[in-house]
Design an enzyme around this catalytic site. Structure first.
Site, PDB file in Angstrom:
ATOM      1  CB  ALA A 105     -40.285  53.023  28.508  1.00  0.00           C
ATOM      2  CG  ASP A 160     -39.175  42.037  21.904  1.00  0.00           C
ATOM      3  OD1 ASP A 160     -39.139  42.946  21.053  1.00  0.00           O
ATOM      4  OD2 ASP A 160     -38.399  41.063  21.894  1.00  0.00           O
ATOM      5  CE1 TYR A 206     -35.791  35.844  20.209  1.00  0.00           C
ATOM      6  CE2 TYR A 206     -37.688  36.987  21.103  1.00  0.00           C
ATOM      7  CZ  TYR A 206     -36.382  37.004  20.679  1.00  0.00           C
ATOM      8  OH  TYR A 206     -35.667  38.176  20.722  1.00  0.00           O
ATOM      9  CG  HIS A 259     -34.005  38.819  15.179  1.00  0.00           C
ATOM     10  ND1 HIS A 259     -34.902  37.890  15.640  1.00  0.00           N
ATOM     11  CD2 HIS A 259     -33.252  39.149  16.258  1.00  0.00           C
ATOM     12  CE1 HIS A 259     -34.709  37.688  16.924  1.00  0.00           C
ATOM     13  NE2 HIS A 259     -33.700  38.431  17.316  1.00  0.00           N
ATOM     14  N   GLY A 265     -41.520  46.704  28.487  1.00  0.00           N
ATOM     15  CA  GLY A 265     -42.293  45.618  27.876  1.00  0.00           C
ATOM     16  C   GLY A 265     -41.822  44.273  28.408  1.00  0.00           C
ATOM     17  CG  LEU A 266     -43.116  39.594  29.116  1.00  0.00           C
ATOM     18  CD1 LEU A 266     -42.603  39.527  30.556  1.00  0.00           C
ATOM     19  CD2 LEU A 266     -44.365  38.728  28.965  1.00  0.00           C
ATOM     20  N   GLY A 267     -40.176  40.654  27.521  1.00  0.00           N
ATOM     21  CA  GLY A 267     -39.427  39.851  26.549  1.00  0.00           C
ATOM     22  C   GLY A 267     -39.915  38.410  26.568  1.00  0.00           C
ATOM     23  CD  GLN A 309     -47.124  59.292  23.567  1.00  0.00           C
ATOM     24  OE1 GLN A 309     -46.638  58.951  24.636  1.00  0.00           O
ATOM     25  NE2 GLN A 309     -47.769  60.414  23.412  1.00  0.00           N
ATOM     26  N   GLY A 352     -46.390  60.203  15.837  1.00  0.00           N
ATOM     27  CA  GLY A 352     -47.078  60.547  17.083  1.00  0.00           C
ATOM     28  C   GLY A 352     -47.470  59.337  17.917  1.00  0.00           C
ATOM     29  CE  LYS A 383     -36.940  41.422  18.597  1.00  0.00           C
ATOM     30  NZ  LYS A 383     -37.366  40.388  19.561  1.00  0.00           N
TER      31      LYS A 383
HETATM   32  P1  NDP Z   1     -33.022  39.437  30.418  1.00  0.00           P
HETATM   33  O1  NDP Z   1     -31.835  40.302  30.598  1.00  0.00           O
HETATM   34  O2  NDP Z   1     -34.364  40.005  30.341  1.00  0.00           O
HETATM   35  O3  NDP Z   1     -32.950  38.344  31.582  1.00  0.00           O
HETATM   36  C1  NDP Z   1     -33.894  37.316  31.701  1.00  0.00           C
HETATM   37  C2  NDP Z   1     -33.479  36.450  32.876  1.00  0.00           C
HETATM   38  O4  NDP Z   1     -33.576  37.174  34.094  1.00  0.00           O
HETATM   39  C3  NDP Z   1     -34.337  35.216  33.028  1.00  0.00           C
HETATM   40  O5  NDP Z   1     -33.502  34.169  33.487  1.00  0.00           O
HETATM   41  C4  NDP Z   1     -35.353  35.617  34.099  1.00  0.00           C
HETATM   42  O6  NDP Z   1     -35.773  34.467  34.790  1.00  0.00           O
HETATM   43  C5  NDP Z   1     -34.523  36.528  34.980  1.00  0.00           C
HETATM   44  N1  NDP Z   1     -35.277  37.613  35.623  1.00  0.00           N
HETATM   45  C6  NDP Z   1     -36.331  38.301  35.145  1.00  0.00           C
HETATM   46  N2  NDP Z   1     -36.709  39.271  35.991  1.00  0.00           N
HETATM   47  C7  NDP Z   1     -35.876  39.202  37.044  1.00  0.00           C
HETATM   48  C8  NDP Z   1     -35.745  39.948  38.248  1.00  0.00           C
HETATM   49  N3  NDP Z   1     -36.550  40.971  38.531  1.00  0.00           N
HETATM   50  N4  NDP Z   1     -34.773  39.593  39.110  1.00  0.00           N
HETATM   51  C9  NDP Z   1     -33.931  38.553  38.839  1.00  0.00           C
HETATM   52  N5  NDP Z   1     -33.998  37.823  37.724  1.00  0.00           N
HETATM   53  C10 NDP Z   1     -34.951  38.147  36.822  1.00  0.00           C
HETATM   54  O7  NDP Z   1     -32.713  38.485  29.167  1.00  0.00           O
HETATM   55  P2  NDP Z   1     -33.118  38.298  27.666  1.00  0.00           P
HETATM   56  O8  NDP Z   1     -31.851  37.965  26.967  1.00  0.00           O
HETATM   57  O9  NDP Z   1     -34.257  37.378  27.594  1.00  0.00           O
HETATM   58  O10 NDP Z   1     -33.564  39.742  27.128  1.00  0.00           O
HETATM   59  C11 NDP Z   1     -34.861  40.242  27.268  1.00  0.00           C
HETATM   60  C12 NDP Z   1     -35.639  40.213  25.958  1.00  0.00           C
HETATM   61  O11 NDP Z   1     -34.985  40.974  24.957  1.00  0.00           O
HETATM   62  C13 NDP Z   1     -35.744  38.827  25.311  1.00  0.00           C
HETATM   63  O12 NDP Z   1     -36.625  37.979  26.007  1.00  0.00           O
HETATM   64  C14 NDP Z   1     -36.149  39.188  23.922  1.00  0.00           C
HETATM   65  O13 NDP Z   1     -37.515  39.517  23.875  1.00  0.00           O
HETATM   66  C15 NDP Z   1     -35.257  40.412  23.677  1.00  0.00           C
HETATM   67  N6  NDP Z   1     -33.966  40.044  23.043  1.00  0.00           N
HETATM   68  C16 NDP Z   1     -33.754  40.447  21.752  1.00  0.00           C
HETATM   69  C17 NDP Z   1     -32.597  40.107  21.091  1.00  0.00           C
HETATM   70  C18 NDP Z   1     -32.385  40.563  19.693  1.00  0.00           C
HETATM   71  O14 NDP Z   1     -31.488  40.038  19.026  1.00  0.00           O
HETATM   72  N7  NDP Z   1     -33.148  41.515  19.211  1.00  0.00           N
HETATM   73  C19 NDP Z   1     -31.539  39.291  21.730  1.00  0.00           C
HETATM   74  C20 NDP Z   1     -31.811  38.991  23.124  1.00  0.00           C
HETATM   75  C21 NDP Z   1     -32.988  39.365  23.733  1.00  0.00           C
HETATM   76  P3  NDP Z   1     -37.347  34.167  35.084  1.00  0.00           P
HETATM   77  O15 NDP Z   1     -38.016  34.013  33.749  1.00  0.00           O
HETATM   78  O16 NDP Z   1     -37.301  32.902  35.857  1.00  0.00           O
HETATM   79  O17 NDP Z   1     -37.867  35.322  35.881  1.00  0.00           O
END
Ligand code: NDP
Length: 315
Positions: free
Chosen positions: A14, A43, A48, A110, A16-18, A11, A9, A77
Site C-alpha cells: 500500500a 511510482d 516527471y 495519466h 510506495g515512493l512518489g 498484490q 491475485g 504513466k
Molecule cells: P506529497 O503530498 O507526497 O508531498 C511531498 C512533499 O512533502 C515534498 O515537499 C516532501 O519534501 C515533503 N515530505 C515528504 N515526507 C514528509 C514528511 N514525513 N513530513 C513532512 N514533509 C514531508 O506530494 P506529491 O504531489 O509529490 O504526491 C506524491 C506522489 O504522487 C508524486 O510524487 C507522484 O508520484 C504522485 N502524483 C501523481 C499525480 C497524478 O496526476 N497521477 C499528481 C501528483 C502526484 P522532501 O522531498 O524534502 O521530503
C-alpha cells in the site's frame, strides 16, 4: 503494511515512493534509499522527466541482487501527448528503456486529456486534441494490448472522475484495475472510493501530504497546510508519530495505496514506518470532518477557452 489485491491475485504494497518533483540529481539516491530500506512500490511517470535517473537506481539495486525486480511494484504513466493509437506502445517502450526494465507492474493513462503529439505541456487551446479526435477508448485499447503483450502486468487510469470511468467502462469489457487520484483529509473522495470499490477498481492516493505546497487559496482562506493542521498534529502527538505519518497511515488504513514523495533520507524512512501506527475510531472521525473538497492539483491548467476540456473533475 496492507496489500492491495488485484483481480488476478497479484498484490501491491500500500505504501510506495512518489517521484514527481524529485530532482534529477536527487532521485537516483532517493530510490536507492527507498529500495534498500524496505520500499517495494515506486511510482513514476514519463512527464516527471526523471525516469532515466530512476532507472539508474533500479539497475544498480537489482543488479546487486539483494532486492529482486519481481519483488518490487513499479508503476508508470502514459503522458497526454501519446494518446493516439500509434503512440501508446512506443511511449511505453521509451519508459521501459528509461527505467531499464522489461515490464511494468502497472501502467496508467495519466489524465483523461489529450495533447497533440509534439506538445509536452499545453500553452494554448490549439495544443490539445479533443476526446472526439482521440477517444479514451482508442488509448485504452492500446493499454489492453500492452498488457496482452506482457509489457505491463496491470493497467489503469489516473485523475478519472466517476463520470470518466463510466464513459470508459461503457466502451470496454476491460475495467481499469486502478484509479490514481489526489486523496488526503482535505479531499476524501468518498463517492469515488465507493464507486471504485463497487467495480473492483483499486485506488491510489496521490499528494497525500499536500504536495509540499501551501497554495494561495488556502492562505487566503486562512486554512493551515495539511502537515500543519491542528487536528492532524494533535493525533500525531497522541500516537508519538509525525504529522506526515498520520496522513500516510490514514490513507493506508482506508484501504487505498498511498505514494508520498520524498528525497530526504530521514523522511523516506519515516514515511514507510507509518504502517506501524493504528488510528482509532475517534481519530478517523475527527479526520473525516476535515473534508474541505480542496485540491492541490486542480487540473485547471488543462481548462482553456476554446478547448474541449472543462470541469475535468465533474463529480
Ligand atoms: P506529497 O503530498 O507526497 O508531498 C511531498 C512533499 O512533502 C515534498 O515537499 C516532501 O519534501 C515533503 N515530505 C515528504 N515526507 C514528509 C514528511 N514525513 N513530513 C513532512 N514533509 C514531508 O506530494 P506529491 O504531489 O509529490 O504526491 C506524491 C506522489 O504522487 C508524486 O510524487 C507522484 O508520484 C504522485 N502524483 C501523481 C499525480 C497524478 O496526476 N497521477 C499528481 C501528483 C502526484 P522532501 O522531498 O524534502 O521530503
Amino acid at each position: 503494511m496492507k496489500q492491495l489485491k488485484f483481480r488476478n491475485g497479484d498484490q501491491m504494497d500500500a505504501i510506495g515512493l512518489g517521484t514527481w518533483k524529485s530532482e534529477k540529481g536527487e532521485v537516483t539516491k532517493a530510490v536507492k534509499i527507498a529500495l534498500d530500506n524496505g520500499y517495494k512500490h515506486i511510482d513514476c511517470a514519463a512527464t516527471y522527466g526523471n525516469e532515466a535517473e530512476v532507472g539508474e537506481a533500479f539497475n544498480e539495486v537489482f543488479s546487486r541482487g539483494e532486492v529482486k525486480r519481481e519483488d518490487v511494484w513499479i508503476t508508470s504513466k502514459l503522458w497526454n501527448n501519446a494518446h493516439k493509437e500509434e503512440d501508446v506502445i512506443p511511449a511505453l517502450k521509451q519508459t521501459l528503456k528509461d527505467l531499464q526494465l522489461d515490464y511494468l507492474d502497472l501502467y496508467l493513462i495519466h489524465w483523461p486529456v489529450a495533447f497533440k503529439p509534439d506538445v509536452s505541456f499545453p500553452e494554448k487551446a490549439e495544443d490539445f486534441l479533443s476526446l472526439d479526435e482521440v477517444p479514451l477508448i482508442e488509448t485504452w485499447n492500446e493499454m489492453v494490448k500492452a498488457r496482452e503483450q506482457g509489457l505491463v502486468k496491470h493497467i489503469g487510469v489516473s485523475n478519472f472522475s466517476i463520470e470518466k470511468l463510466k464513459e470508459l467502462m461503457e466502451d470496454t469489457e476491460h475495467t481499469p484495475e486502478m484509479n490514481q487520484v489526489e486523496l488526503h483529509p482535505y479531499l476524501q473522495q468518498n463517492k469515488l472510493l465507493e464507486f471504485c470499490s463497487k467495480h473492483g477498481i483499486n485506488v491510489t492516493a496521490y499528494s497525500p501530504l499536500g504536495s509540499g505546497d501551501r497554495p494561495e487559496a488556502m492562505k487566503a482562506a486562512d486554512e493551515p497546510s495539511l502537515l500543519e493542521n491542528p487536528v492532524i498534529n494533535k493525533i500525531a502527538k497522541k500516537h508519538g508519530a509525525s504529522p506526515g505519518q498520520i496522513l500516510i497511515k490514514w490513507s493506508e488504513q482506508r484501504g487505498t495505496a498511498v505514494i508520498p514523495k520524498s528525497t530526504n533520507e530521514k523522511r523516506i524512512k519515516e514515511n514507510l514506518r507509518s504502517a506501524g501506527y493504528q488510528l482509532d475510531e475517534d481519530d478517523m472521525n475527527e479526520i473525516a470532518d476535515l473534508d474541505y473538497h480542496f485540491r492541490y492539483v486542480n487540473g485547471k491548467f488543462f481548462e482553456m477557452e476554446g478547448n474541449s476540456y472543462s470541469n475535468i473533475y465533474n463529480d
